[in-house]
Design an enzyme around this catalytic site. Structure first.
Site: not given
Ligand code: GLU
Length: 422
Positions: A111
């Site tokens: 993240k």
């Molecule tokens: N931000 C989204 C999540 O928390 C998608 C992450 C992604 O597609 O890599 O799952």
């Protein structure tokens, strides 16, 4: 406790670790592995200086955390929000690891984030911020290394700037370095509403499991961003009555059900906040969470349902569109009250599942039809739900514990067979 743990220790990180520890304990996970997996593999802190339109320079703190890469490149969104901090990003990265493993994707979890209020920036400032942040975390990124995507406060345009910055640096176009991009540069059909579509697919499975009919359900959705808005829209299309939706400033309520398509088009033409859209009555975010309804979808930020309000949550099904919206103390209260909780790492995994499809298409340079994407998303997410339900019944644990245990077990196995380097 290690000192890295202390540096990361914020409320959200404590929640992620407490969930991990309970699941690891139930799994009987090796103690050395536990020490490793409650911490990130790598965490990068960067300063992001941005020339503002008035000529001054402001410096924003930024982060990229990779929790685990034992199964493949790390995957996870980038969040632009004023509350972003290292501990929160580390917690969200850990949840991505379990989420990807649970869905069977060949990824680890990551993240990123910048502590900034994006709505206060001009488009040009937002672009400069995104590009400088990307260039600062560039050594970590790559389609085989770490692949960002949208999250709270970011969108397809931000991904396009990230893709362009990376591609300019290496000297050729690398669409597979981010997902959730615009179609014009290698984005995927069906990515935009994938999380909402996935949330809805799992809710429909749960309704079937509980013997309830969608046409007789009522819904409340907290959050009207990418996840909340599409979830409300798709549930409304499927025949549910959406009683209330909200954004950060509160929401709107109608006992007869809201006309979601009209609300959506007014909101998208920048009639904001929601209560200015001229539909329904005002409802606060606190009241929305306590509304009597069949399905409650928290689709905003973490730690919304806590020991302070959990006893007043009056839904039959809680479908977590957001990451980490429910604390562990709240979980226990909801369980006692018979609320069926669909945990975040299962409920909202549609986003990263279609991100995986986007990356596969980019790497193979062969693009799929939207129907294929919808069908495969449905197949993967409903199978993950059925496996998790069977696991929770066999082990007599909550669906959250079952989801965490399944994900953690896969990562534990990968670490065990790969062995400890050197
Ligand atoms: N931000 C989204 C999540 O928390 C998608 C992450 C992604 O597609 O890599 O799952």
């Amino acid at each position: 406790m290690t000192s890295l743990y202390q540096e990361l220790e914020t409320q959200t990180f404590r929640l992620a670790v407490a969930q991990f520890e309970e699941a690891a304990e139930r799994l009987g996970l090796d103690g050395n592995l536990r020490e490793r997996l409650k911490l990130p593999q790598r965490a990068l802190i960067v300063s992001v200086p941005v020339r503002m339109d008035d000529g001054n320079v402001k410096v924003f703190p930024g982060y990229r955390v990779q929790h685990d890469t034992s199964l493949g490149p790390s995957k996870g969104g980038v969040r632009f929000h004023p509350d972003v901090n290292l501990g929160e990003v580390a917690a969200l990265a850990m949840w991505m690891t379990w989420k990807c493993a649970l869905a069977g994707l060949p990824y680890g979890g990551a993240k990123g984030g910048v502590r900034v209020a994006p709505e206060k920036l001009s488009r040009a400032e937002l672009q400069r911020l995104t590009r400088r942040y990307t260039s600062e975390i560039l050594p970590l990124l790559g389609p085989e290394k770490d692949i960002p995507a949208p999250d709270v406060g970011t969108n397809a345009q931000v991904m396009a700037w990230m893709m362009d910055t990376y591609s300019q640096e290496v000297g050729y176009a690398v669409p597979g370095v981010v997902t959730g991009k615009p179609l014009a540069i290698g984005g995927s059909l069906g990515r935009e509403d994938a999380t909402g579509r996935g949330v809805t697919a799992v809710i429909l499975e749960v309704l079937r499991h509980l013997g309830l009919e969608i046409a007789r359900t009522t819904v409340a959705v907290q959050g009207f961003g990418n996840v909340g808005m599409h979830t409300a829209r798709i549930l409304h299309e499927a025949g549910a009555k959406v009683l209330a939706v909200s954004d950060a400033k509160g929401g709107v309520y109608s006992s007869r059900g809201l006309d979601i398509p009209t609300l959506r088009s007014r909101y998208q033409s920048h009639v904001r906040p929601l209560q200015e859209c001229g539909m329904g009555e005002f409802i606060s975010n606190d009241d929305l969470l306590q509304l009597e309804c069949t399905i409650l979808v928290p689709a905003a930020l973490s730690e919304q349902i806590t020991e302070n309000n959990a006893a007043r949550v009056r839904c039959r099904i809680l479908a977590e569109g957001a990451n980490g919206p429910t604390t562990m103390a709240a979980d226990r209260i909801l369980e006692e009250n018979g609320v069926f909780v669909i945990p975040d790492i299962l409920a909202n995994s549609g986003g990263v599942i279609v991100s995986y499809f986007e990356w596969v298409q980019d790497v193979q340079k062969y693009f799929w039809k939207e129907q294929d994407i919808r069908d495969r998303l449905h197949e993967i997410i409903t199978a993950a739900f059925q496996r998790t339900l069977a696991f929770s019944q066999a082990k007599k644990v909550s669906l959250r514990m079952a989801a965490l245990m399944s994900g953690i077990d896969k990562i534990g196995q990968a670490h065990t067979v790969r062995g400890l380097y050197p």
